[in-house]
Structure formats: C-alpha cells, structure tokens
Scaffold this motif. Structure first.
Motif, mmCIF file in Angstrom:
data_model
loop_
_atom_site.group_PDB
_atom_site.id
_atom_site.type_symbol
_atom_site.label_atom_id
_atom_site.label_comp_id
_atom_site.label_asym_id
_atom_site.label_seq_id
_atom_site.Cartn_x
_atom_site.Cartn_y
_atom_site.Cartn_z
ATOM 1 N N LEU A 170 0.848 -1.195 0.000
ATOM 2 C CA LEU A 170 0.000 0.000 0.000
ATOM 3 C C LEU A 170 0.882 1.244 0.000
ATOM 4 O O LEU A 170 1.806 1.345 0.807
ATOM 5 C CB LEU A 170 -0.891 0.015 1.244
ATOM 6 N N THR A 171 0.582 2.161 -0.893
ATOM 7 C CA THR A 171 1.335 3.415 -0.967
ATOM 8 C C THR A 171 0.970 4.320 0.203
ATOM 9 O O THR A 171 -0.212 4.474 0.526
ATOM 10 C CB THR A 171 1.008 4.132 -2.292
ATOM 11 N N THR A 172 1.984 4.897 0.830
ATOM 12 C CA THR A 172 1.751 5.895 1.885
ATOM 13 C C THR A 172 2.341 7.211 1.409
ATOM 14 O O THR A 172 3.526 7.249 1.065
ATOM 15 C CB THR A 172 2.453 5.487 3.200
ATOM 16 N N PRO A 173 1.541 8.270 1.370
ATOM 17 C CA PRO A 173 2.104 9.554 0.936
ATOM 18 C C PRO A 173 3.249 9.975 1.859
ATOM 19 O O PRO A 173 3.157 9.781 3.071
ATOM 20 C CB PRO A 173 0.934 10.534 1.034
ATOM 21 N N VAL A 174 4.320 10.517 1.280
ATOM 22 C CA VAL A 174 5.473 10.960 2.077
ATOM 23 C C VAL A 174 5.176 12.341 2.641
ATOM 24 O O VAL A 174 4.616 13.188 1.952
ATOM 25 C CB VAL A 174 6.746 10.983 1.193
ATOM 26 N N GLY A 175 5.556 12.565 3.904
ATOM 27 C CA GLY A 175 5.320 13.869 4.539
ATOM 28 C C GLY A 175 3.862 14.017 4.917
ATOM 29 O O GLY A 175 3.380 13.324 5.800
#
Ligand code: NAI
Ligand code: MG
Length: 337
Positions: A69-74
């Motif tokens: 699952l992609t997690t947005p950075v920041g």
C-alpha cells in the motif's frame, strides 16, 4: 474451504496478487478469496484509504493476504499498513531472508529470520509540532511497553525452539535510548533465561548493520524494535537477491496478515517487471499458518525448479529475461503437471 481477505493494494500490487493467486489456485490450496480495497487506490476511489467493509471483512475472516500500500510521504493519510498492524494487534512481524538457488549475490548460505516488533517504537504515530503553525520544530515519541516487548521476544524464542534454531540476536540502541530500547533489552535478557538451549546475544544496531554485511552467516533469529526491524529487514533482503524475493508475516493472537517486505514500487508498476516471489513466499507462510505444509512445500519446490532450470522465465531483478506473468506461468505449469 478457507476464506482469505485479499487486498491487491497499490502500484505493483495488482500484478503480483494476480500471479500469486493464480499459483495458489493451481497448487490445489483450498482457499476462497474475498477481495477488499485499501491504500491509495481505495482513497482515490472511495475517499477512505481503509474502507469500513475491509475492516469488517478482516474482523470476520481474520486472515489477510495483502499487496503493498502506498503511503504519501510527509503530509497526507497515515500508513494503512501500520494502522492495520495496530488495529488487529499483529505484534509479530516475521521476515525470513534465505539464499536462493541460482540468484547472483556476493553472499552465500544466508538463513536469517528477523522478528520485528510491529505495533510500537517510533512508529507509534505520536508526532506533533512543538511550535504550532510555524512548523519549525517537530517531535516524535517512541513507545515501548513490557507487554508488547515480552510478546515479540517470546515469539522469537518460541520460533527458534520449534524450528531448532541455535541463536537469537536482540538488536537495540540501549547505550543512547536507555529507557525505551533499554527496557526491550532487559526483557530480552530475562526471557533468554527460560531458553538455556538457545544462545542469546545482544548487539547495538549500528554495529549490527555492519556485521550483517560483513558476515551475515553468523546470524540466525534476530529480534528488534519496530524502526530497526524495518531497516534491517530491507538490508537482509539485499543479502539474498533483493526485495523481490523476501516474504513476511504479521501475526497476532487471533489474526494474521501476510505481505511482502517491499512496497508498491511505483517505478516499475504496470510494466510486468515486478517479481511476485516475495508475495508468494508470504503466501507460503500463510499456508503454513493454516497447517497446509504439504502444499507450501510443493510450491516452494516449484519455485526452486524454475529458478534453477527456467531462469529465462524469471523477472529481470533476479537475472531473468521474463515478466511477472511468464514467471508465474512457469511455476503454474510445474504445479499442474
Ligand atoms: P519499494 O519497496 O516499493 O521499492 C524499493 C525498490 O525495490 C524499488 O526500486 C523497486 O522497484 C524495487 N522492488 C520492490 N519490490 C519489488 C518486486 N516485487 N520486484 C522487483 N523489484 C521490486 O520502496 P519505496 O519505493 O521506498 O516505497 C514505495 C511505496 O511503498 C511508498 O509509498 C511506501 O510507503 C510504500 N511501502 C509499503 C509497504 C507495505 O505495503 N508493506 C512497505 C514499504 C513501502
Ligand atoms: Mg519497510
């Protein structure tokens, strides 16, 4: 027939979950897939990265096979991977890294099983701005409790005992983080006394990183806190052919989620380049969890045969010339015949 919640996830998730479910179906494993949404794709589609139906399905069926699952950075939503591990108290993250046949690597005969505490440490999510809206001063709090530490360290020793492993190495930074990882180390020393037949060693994390590269064969079972485990398990993957070949399990007392060590690999998504072995090995850990040892062994042996005798069908990350599909087809062919 066993119901399994299947979360294809983001990036390469769709490609590799298709390959893995094709292989499991071809093997005759008695599984019924219940497909659910999570991650960035779920967020774009429904406005929620962890829809209520997905949580309900996991509550009901208790076993999940999950793509990355992609997690947005920041900024953006918090990691759904971390949220799922915390929500279902999947405290043991088990990450084996074992040398494979016919995969080029400067390291031979690596056979490590890393236990990563999965619910606390610096990944607890207690972060805030000290200076409010100016946002020039951030703080993050690491959480370590006796209860969670006892659970993961005991899980590592019990695994070592059951699988006739000889040594457990506990990794910490108790010289600097004296309270949090100091507590983890103290509990490790206490628990080690209950297992006199297993050698116990503790190492400081920076030295550990160097030792793993210099002489990885000296390590057997490793147990550590969340952040160190995250980093060292990618390092361990690098010793045996990369993130494309290392599976993992997240196990709690009454639920389990199986996923690869790697993430959604946006750089190669949709190109047929993703290696499904990592998720497949996670799925084999799931079959073992379900006591389907024979089926797991049959599939593992098919993977070894394809690596050995059909290298051209393998994906490029491990030196092949094929695609996700040609590789999974080669495995399926062996399973069907
Ligand atoms: P990544 O693990 O997705 O990729 C790192 C490198 O390994 C890339 O060059 C990628 O192409 C390669 N790679 C990864 N899996 C591969 C496979 N199966 N076959 C061949 N090559 C493979 O890490 P990255 O790029 O730091 O993170 C991308 C996204 O994934 C981020 O949004 C991150 O938050 C998320 N992530 C999710 C995880 C999970 O769902 N459990 C775990 C780690 C990262
Ligand atoms: Mg990671």
């Amino acid at each position: 027939m066993k119901n399994i919640v299947l979360i294809p996830g983001d990036g390469i998730g769709k490609e590799i979950t298709k390959a893995v479910t094709d292989i499991l179906d071809a093997s005759g494993a008695n599984l019924h897939w219940i497909e659910c949404k999570a991650g960035e794709s779920a967020y774009k589609e429904t406005g929620n990265p962890l829809p209520e139906e997905t949580i309900e399905a996991i509550k009901k069926h208790r076993i999940v096979l999950k793509g990355p699952l992609t997690t947005p950075v920041g900024a953006g939503f918090r990691s759904i991977n971390v949220a799922l591990r915390q929500k279902f108290n999947l405290y043991s993250n088990i990450r084996p890294a074992k040398s494979l046949p016919n995969i080029e690597s400067p390291f031979r005969a690596v056979d490590i099983v890393l236990f990563r505490e999965n619910t606390q440490g610096l990944y607890f999510g207690k972060e805030h701005w000290v200076d409010g809206d100016t946002k020039n001063h951030a703080e993050s709090i690491a959480v370590v409790t006796r209860d969670a530490s006892e659970k993961i360290i005991t899980a590592a020793f019990e695994y070592a005992k059951k699988n006739k492993r000889k040594k457990v190495t506990l990794v910490h930074k108790a010289n600097i983080l004296k309270l949090t990882t100091g507590l983890f180390l103290d509990i490790g020393k206490e628990i080690a006394e209950n297992y006199p037949e297993i050698e116990f060693q503790d190492l400081i994390v920076d030295n550990m990183a160097m030792q793993m590269v210099l002489r990885p064969q000296q390590f057997d079972v490793i147990v550590t806190t969340n952040l160190f485990g995250d980093i060292l398990s990618d390092l361990a993957s690098g010793l045996v052919g990369g993130l494309g070949v290392t599976g993992a399990a997240n196990i709690g007392d009454d639920a389990a989620m199986f996923e690869a060590v790697h993430g959604s690999a946006p750089d190669i998504a949709g190109k047929g380049l993703a290696n499904p072995t990592a998720l497949l090995f996670s799925a084999l850990m799931m079959l073992e969890y379900l006591n389907q040892y024979r089926t797991a062994e049959k599939i593992r042996s098919a993977v070894y045969t394809v690596l050995q005798d059909h290298k051209e069908d393998c994906t490029k990350d491990i030196g092949g010339q094929g695609t996700t599909e040609s590789y999974s087809e080669a495995i399926c062919k062996l399973l069907i015949n």
